[in-house]
Motif scaffolding. Structure first.
Motif, short mmCIF file in Angstrom:
data_model
loop_
_atom_site.label_atom_id
_atom_site.label_comp_id
_atom_site.label_asym_id
_atom_site.label_seq_id
_atom_site.Cartn_x
_atom_site.Cartn_y
_atom_site.Cartn_z
N SER A 133 0.84 -1.19 0.00
CA SER A 133 0.00 0.00 0.00
C SER A 133 0.88 1.24 0.00
O SER A 133 1.97 1.24 0.57
CB SER A 133 -0.90 0.04 1.24
N LEU A 134 0.38 2.31 -0.63
CA LEU A 134 1.03 3.61 -0.60
C LEU A 134 0.11 4.58 0.15
O LEU A 134 -1.00 4.87 -0.32
CB LEU A 134 1.28 4.13 -2.02
N TRP A 135 0.56 5.01 1.32
CA TRP A 135 -0.21 5.87 2.22
C TRP A 135 0.26 7.31 1.98
O TRP A 135 1.32 7.70 2.41
CB TRP A 135 0.06 5.42 3.65
N MET A 136 -0.58 8.09 1.28
CA MET A 136 -0.17 9.41 0.83
C MET A 136 -1.03 10.49 1.48
O MET A 136 -2.21 10.63 1.16
CB MET A 136 -0.30 9.51 -0.69
N PRO A 137 -0.47 11.28 2.41
CA PRO A 137 -1.24 12.35 3.04
C PRO A 137 -1.28 13.61 2.18
O PRO A 137 -0.32 13.91 1.46
CB PRO A 137 -0.49 12.61 4.34
N VAL A 138 -2.39 14.35 2.27
CA VAL A 138 -2.47 15.65 1.58
C VAL A 138 -2.50 16.79 2.59
O VAL A 138 -2.65 17.95 2.21
CB VAL A 138 -3.70 15.72 0.64
N ASP A 139 -2.37 16.46 3.87
CA ASP A 139 -2.23 17.44 4.95
C ASP A 139 -0.95 17.12 5.72
O ASP A 139 -0.53 15.96 5.76
CB ASP A 139 -3.41 17.36 5.92
N PRO A 140 -0.34 18.12 6.38
CA PRO A 140 0.78 17.81 7.26
C PRO A 140 0.32 16.85 8.37
O PRO A 140 -0.75 17.04 8.95
CB PRO A 140 1.17 19.18 7.83
N VAL A 141 1.13 15.85 8.64
CA VAL A 141 0.80 14.86 9.67
C VAL A 141 1.92 14.84 10.71
O VAL A 141 3.02 14.36 10.43
CB VAL A 141 0.62 13.44 9.06
N PRO A 142 1.67 15.36 11.91
CA PRO A 142 2.70 15.29 12.95
C PRO A 142 2.93 13.84 13.36
O PRO A 142 2.07 12.98 13.19
CB PRO A 142 2.11 16.10 14.10
N ARG A 143 4.09 13.59 13.91
CA ARG A 143 4.47 12.22 14.26
C ARG A 143 3.45 11.57 15.20
O ARG A 143 3.11 10.39 15.03
CB ARG A 143 5.86 12.21 14.90
N GLN A 144 2.93 12.30 16.15
CA GLN A 144 2.03 11.72 17.14
C GLN A 144 0.67 11.35 16.57
O GLN A 144 -0.11 10.63 17.22
CB GLN A 144 1.85 12.65 18.35
N THR A 145 0.37 11.81 15.36
CA THR A 145 -0.91 11.50 14.70
C THR A 145 -0.73 10.46 13.59
O THR A 145 -1.69 9.88 13.11
CB THR A 145 -1.51 12.78 14.10
N CYS A 146 0.51 10.20 13.21
CA CYS A 146 0.79 9.34 12.06
C CYS A 146 0.53 7.88 12.39
O CYS A 146 0.61 7.44 13.54
CB CYS A 146 2.25 9.52 11.64
N SER A 229 -6.80 20.75 16.63
CA SER A 229 -8.08 21.46 16.71
C SER A 229 -8.47 22.11 15.40
O SER A 229 -9.58 22.65 15.28
CB SER A 229 -8.00 22.54 17.81
N SER A 230 -7.58 22.04 14.39
CA SER A 230 -7.86 22.76 13.15
C SER A 230 -7.52 22.01 11.87
O SER A 230 -8.06 22.34 10.80
CB SER A 230 -7.09 24.09 13.14
N THR A 231 -6.65 21.01 11.93
CA THR A 231 -6.16 20.36 10.72
C THR A 231 -6.73 18.96 10.57
O THR A 231 -6.67 18.15 11.50
CB THR A 231 -4.62 20.28 10.74
N HIS A 232 -7.26 18.68 9.37
CA HIS A 232 -7.70 17.33 9.03
C HIS A 232 -6.46 16.44 8.81
O HIS A 232 -5.35 16.93 8.57
CB HIS A 232 -8.53 17.33 7.76
N ARG A 233 -6.66 15.13 8.89
CA ARG A 233 -5.63 14.19 8.49
C ARG A 233 -6.20 13.37 7.34
O ARG A 233 -6.75 12.29 7.51
CB ARG A 233 -5.21 13.28 9.65
N ARG A 234 -6.09 13.95 6.11
CA ARG A 234 -6.66 13.33 4.92
C ARG A 234 -5.57 12.55 4.19
O ARG A 234 -4.50 13.08 3.90
CB ARG A 234 -7.25 14.41 4.00
N VAL A 235 -5.91 11.31 3.86
CA VAL A 235 -4.94 10.40 3.26
C VAL A 235 -5.61 9.61 2.14
O VAL A 235 -6.78 9.20 2.28
CB VAL A 235 -4.40 9.41 4.32
N LEU A 236 -4.88 9.39 1.05
CA LEU A 236 -5.28 8.42 0.04
C LEU A 236 -4.31 7.25 0.14
O LEU A 236 -3.10 7.42 -0.05
CB LEU A 236 -5.24 9.01 -1.37
N SER A 237 -4.84 6.08 0.46
CA SER A 237 -4.02 4.87 0.52
C SER A 237 -4.39 3.99 -0.67
O SER A 237 -5.56 3.59 -0.80
CB SER A 237 -4.26 4.13 1.84
N THR A 238 -3.44 3.74 -1.54
CA THR A 238 -3.70 2.91 -2.72
C THR A 238 -3.06 1.55 -2.53
O THR A 238 -1.97 1.42 -1.97
CB THR A 238 -3.17 3.58 -4.00
N ARG A 239 -3.73 0.50 -3.03
CA ARG A 239 -3.30 -0.89 -2.83
C ARG A 239 -2.82 -1.46 -4.16
O ARG A 239 -3.52 -1.33 -5.17
CB ARG A 239 -4.44 -1.74 -2.28
#
Length: 280
Positions: A133-146, A229-239
């Motif tokens: 799988s390729l896990w591709m975020p379109v928002d910044p993802v801090p380590r504690q949320t990854c 409190s403000s940023t989504h964690r949007r990701v497209l994961s392709t298989r």
């Protein structure tokens, strides 16, 4: 035409050893923006497979949906023309790659709902080792949320029961309901306590749009909620499926419930799972 990028051999070997690896700045802003637009279309028009999970009333939601690439042109363009399939072929060491499906994952701000520990391949009617799988975020993802990965767990001999994301309860074996299934694998419970008490090293990174995490379908992983409190964690994961991937059976309803009309043992290549990349 599939775009190709330069990948260092040692990074490929890291994937082969650990079952997950972060590749920095591999997707251009063009592809990040395109995928973000596709995710927004999916959020506005979810499919029958979508879920919206909330741990507590009034909190943000964890949304996921899959198998929408046939109508979301941005996803289709990404699948067939971005570097994604080349990356899958390179890291799987596969001469040919077919596309399995895409999976949109969005954790809204203030989402405490976690992703339970699991590995993906038990959900799928797919056997083989060249699967990723390729896990591709379109928002910044801090380590504690990854998303977190148990290093080397793709090499474990065990197969683990898939778990429902809403309840974190194991899937039910159909044989318990009197139905016959050909999958003879011995499935066991995910060793949650051992993982969470640090028996094995965990991999986790800070990610920026343009980065991608590539991981094996048997690598055990999970993810915290999104405390922002403000940023989504949007990701497209392709298989993605390589040379040895074949259709298989599972002793439960597979997720997603697509087989492309293939029979068990047949290579996972058909109109539903199209070949996207061939080294020749």
């Amino acid at each position: 035409m599939v775009a190709e990028v330069e990948i260092q051999a040692e990074v490929v070997e890291q994937y082969q050893r650990d079952g997950a690896v972060l590749v920095k700045s591999v997707f251009s802003p063009f592809w990040v923006n395109k995928v973000r637009d596709g995710i927004m279309k999916n959020l506005e028009k979810p499919s029958q497979y979508s879920e919206r999970l909330v741990a507590k009333e009034g909190e943000g939601a964890y949304f996921d949906d899959y198998c929408n690439w046939s109508w979301i042109e941005e996803f289709r363009d990404y699948v067939f023309n971005s570097p994604a399939s080349y990356l899958a072929a390179t890291f799987m060491k596969s001469s040919e790659v077919s596309f399995y499906h895409e999976h949109v994952l969005n954790k809204e701000p203030g989402t405490s709902k976690r992703t339970p520990w699991h590995h993906d391949q038990a959900y799928y009617p797919i056997d083989g080792e060249k699967v990723c799988s390729l896990w591709m975020p379109v928002d910044p993802v801090p380590r504690q949320t990854c998303v977190q990965f148990v290093a080397g767990s793709h090499l474990w001999p065990s197969w683990f029961y898939p778990r429902k994301f809403a309840s974190e309860i194991n899937y039910t074996i159909k044989e318990e309901r009197g139905e016959k299934d050909e999958d003879q694998k011995c499935f066991v419970d995910i060793p949650i306590q051992d993982i969470e008490t640090g028996k094995w090293p965990l991999l986790q990174w800070e990610c920026e749009p343009g980065d991608v995490i590539i991981f094996h379908m048997k690598t055990v992983h999970g993810a915290p909620g999104n405390t922002s409190s403000s940023t989504h964690r949007r990701v497209l994961s392709t298989r993605w499926l390589g040379d040895d991937a074949v259709l298989a059976t599972r002793p439960w309803k597979v997720s997603p419930p697509i087989t492309g009309g293939l029979k068990p043992g047949q290579r996972a290549v058909c109109d539903t799972f199209p070949i996207v990349y061939n080294r020749q």
